[in-house]
Design a protein around this motif. Structure first.
Motif, mmCIF file in Angstrom:
data_model
loop_
_atom_site.group_PDB
_atom_site.id
_atom_site.type_symbol
_atom_site.label_atom_id
_atom_site.label_comp_id
_atom_site.label_asym_id
_atom_site.label_seq_id
_atom_site.Cartn_x
_atom_site.Cartn_y
_atom_site.Cartn_z
ATOM 1 N N TYR A 439 0.855 -1.183 0.000
ATOM 2 C CA TYR A 439 0.000 0.000 0.000
ATOM 3 C C TYR A 439 0.897 1.241 0.000
ATOM 4 C CZ TYR A 439 -4.050 -2.895 1.183
ATOM 5 O OH TYR A 439 -5.050 -3.829 1.169
ATOM 6 N N LEU A 448 -4.463 5.509 -3.255
ATOM 7 C CA LEU A 448 -5.070 4.646 -2.241
ATOM 8 C C LEU A 448 -6.421 5.200 -1.818
ATOM 9 C CD1 LEU A 448 -2.038 3.872 0.141
ATOM 10 C CD2 LEU A 448 -2.958 2.430 -1.682
ATOM 11 N N GLN A 452 -7.921 1.951 2.294
ATOM 12 C CA GLN A 452 -6.585 1.370 2.108
ATOM 13 C C GLN A 452 -5.531 2.159 2.885
ATOM 14 O OE1 GLN A 452 -6.565 1.524 -2.189
ATOM 15 N NE2 GLN A 452 -6.745 -0.717 -2.353
ATOM 16 N N LYS A 456 -3.137 0.674 5.812
ATOM 17 C CA LYS A 456 -1.678 0.773 5.819
ATOM 18 C C LYS A 456 -1.180 1.255 7.180
ATOM 19 C CE LYS A 456 2.159 3.173 3.518
ATOM 20 N NZ LYS A 456 2.885 2.018 2.966
#
Length: 561
Positions: A439, A448, A452, A456
């Motif tokens: 990511y 992203l 997401q 991360k």
């Protein structure tokens, strides 16, 4: 010319204390004069002996964290003696150029083995390649047959110490080889026989003996060069390397080295030392190459044993103990191995399928056959079933890590693993550490999704927390932790950028506080790598500097004080 000054008179000092390398002298007389004062500040340990541990190191005074305990050059260094199909240059032990075709590869003019350059100084150095080159020349046919077994070269270098340095040979002979577990009929004996013993004797040592001794040749010695090259001696050398050698990651290849004192450190899965290696040497000090510097990772009290770790810190207890028993010849009984919860990390825990709420843990971690039990409902599971489950998942993790499915595929692997394993199990942790880098790596940060990006940051914090439970001083897991800290900073900065882009979101004070938190993350990452000398460490330091610069540029553009 040396820039050091004599601690006694201040004159230029070409000599250093051979034990600690921290003080210099203009002549032997001043070194002797200073010893009464210096000996209390020199090596803070002594060699002790016990029936259980054999020879080991014990602190002779209190030592603060990060203090230098020892620095010394290796007895011998060479390509790691296990399965290494593409080795380094035999002169300098640096990786060979990856973009050079095999038929265009430079080679040693003498033995014809691949080299970084035909002019590599190490090829002509008596302390590096020159002695083994004489032996390898007797078997040039292996080059034509492309049968270059780099895993046999370090045992050969050890064997040649008989001629090149009898004192080092005597030191090597005093090292334990765990021969009781390596006798005829064992798998390790057969592997050693095939990969090293037969290869060296039939291709090099026997032909060289005939060349040098003619009709007087014997299979177990080379007249004028080696008094003993028998099968038993070669088997013992490989045993010494298995038990005592330290591994040095050097770019694209791995090096193993034997050290005259450092090998006496005992093993602990909670070690109190860290070590680093000098990668290169100046022409004035050849033996500085691969010199080890041993530091205390924590405060060490007088009388405590000096310990290191001879297996991987991110393996579970069963895997670590199995490896140590097979390779080093002893079952570890340290406080981490004796703790079912592995210092609170739950690195080996399985989910309890009986109640769905508890964790399956070994009832006796020091007994590989002991049942595992749920810490909530007490349901048992036989150790053999645990081994079957973990082994099966190990194969799946390996396939997932080698696959090209990207973040989505690894997320699927994590979901499958967490149905059977605790989220902090070492299989889960391995995948998560890779996932948090994908990511923002494979997938650009700006692309992203909010989910997401949050994932991360969450993964970075989760993995970092487990690393600090296992290794609070980050003596072994510094690179893993630095990655987590850097990726967390990158995620937090991207989140801040998005918040700043939304009208009316946040305040100047909050933005400044967020930036300070991110600076602290990068400072922690830099501090974790303060003693790191490997290429991976240098690349991480550069990545941290780049992240710092990008963050400060963004702060100036957005007029954040």
């Amino acid at each position: 010319m040396s820039s050091a000054l004599c601690v006694i008179c201040g004159a230029p000092a070409p000599l250093k204390c051979s034990a600690c390398k921290s003080v210099a002298y203009c002549a032997k007389e001043h070194q002797k004069q200073h010893w009464k004062t210096h000996k209390t500040a020199c090596r803070p340990f002594e060699v002790d002996t016990s029936p259980e541990l054999g020879r080991h190191l014990v602190a002779t005074r209190d030592v603060a964290a990060d203090a230098v305990l020892l620095t010394e050059a290796p007895l011998v260094a060479g390509p790691r003696h296990h399965d290494n199909p593409r080795g380094p240059c035999l002169g300098c032990l640096q990786p060979l150029p990856a973009d050079v075709a095999a038929d265009a590869q430079a080679m040693c003019p003498g033995c014809l083995w691949p080299a970084c350059s035909a002019d590599c100084p190490g090829l002509r150095d008596a302390l590096s390649h020159l002695a083994e080159c004489r032996v390898l020349q007797a078997g040039r046919h292996v080059v034509l047959q492309d049968d270059l077994r780099y895993d046999a070269l370090l045992p050969l270098r050890c064997l040649l110490l008989q001629k090149t340095s009898p004192a080092k040979w005597r030191t090597l002979q005093a090292m334990d080889a765990n021969m009781a577990a390596r006798g005829p009929g064992t798998l390790v004996h057969q592997e050693t026989q095939d990969r090293v013993v037969t290869y060296l004797r039939e291709n090099f040592l026997r032909p060289l003996s005939v060349i040098m001794s003619g009709s007087r040749a014997t299979p177990d010695r080379v007249e004028g060069l080696l008094e003993d090259c028998s099968e038993s001696t070669l088997h013992r050398i490989v045993g010494v390397l298995d038990v005592n050698a330290l591994e040095i990651s050097s770019g694209l290849t791995d090096i193993s080295a034997l050290y005259p004192t450092a090998y006496l450190m005992e093993h602990s899965c909670v070690p109190n030392t860290r070590h680093s290696f000098t990668r290169s040497a100046s022409s004035e000090e050849h033996d500085a190459r691969f010199r080890i510097t041993l530091r205390s990772a924590t405060d060490i009290k007088k009388g405590e044993h000096i310990s290191t770790m001879y297996t991987h810190m991110l393996w579970g207890t069963m895997a670590r103990r199995e490896h140590l028993l097979a390779v080093k010849g002893f079952p570890c009984r340290c406080r981490r191995c004796a703790d079912p919860r592995e210092l609170g990390s739950l690195l080996s825990a399985l989910r309890c399928l009986a109640c769905g709420a508890g964790n399956l843990l070994p009832s006796d971690p020091l007994d590989d056959n002991a049942d595992w039990r749920c810490d909530a409902c007490g349901a048992p599971l036989a150790a053999e079933h645990v081994i079957q489950v973990v082994s099966s998942l190990d194969e799946q993790v390996g396939q997932a890590m080698e696959g090209a499915g990207g973040a989505d595929a690894l997320e699927g692997t994590v979901a499958k693993l967490e149905k059977l394993l605790h989220p902090h199990h070492y299989h889960c942790l391995q995948v998560k550490h890779s996932l948090l880098q994908l990511y923002g790596g494979q997938l650009e940060m700006s692309r992203l999704s909010a989910q997401q990006l949050q994932r991360k940051a969450s993964l970075s914090r989760e993995v970092l927390g487990v690393l600090l439970q296992l290794d609070p001083p980050l003596a072994r897991l510094q690179l893993y932790a630095a990655v987590c800290l850097l990726e967390l900073q990158r995620a937090d900065l991207e989140a801040l950028k998005r918040a700043q882009g939304e009208a009316g979101t946040g305040t100047a004070a909050n933005t400044r506080a967020a930036l300070q938190d991110m600076r602290a993350l990068l400072q922690r990452a830099t501090h974790a790598l303060r003693f790191e000398t490997a290429d991976e460490g240098a690349r991480m330091v550069d990545a941290i500097k780049t992240a710092q610069q990008e963050m400060e540029v963004w702060a100036r553009v957005n007029k954040v004080a």
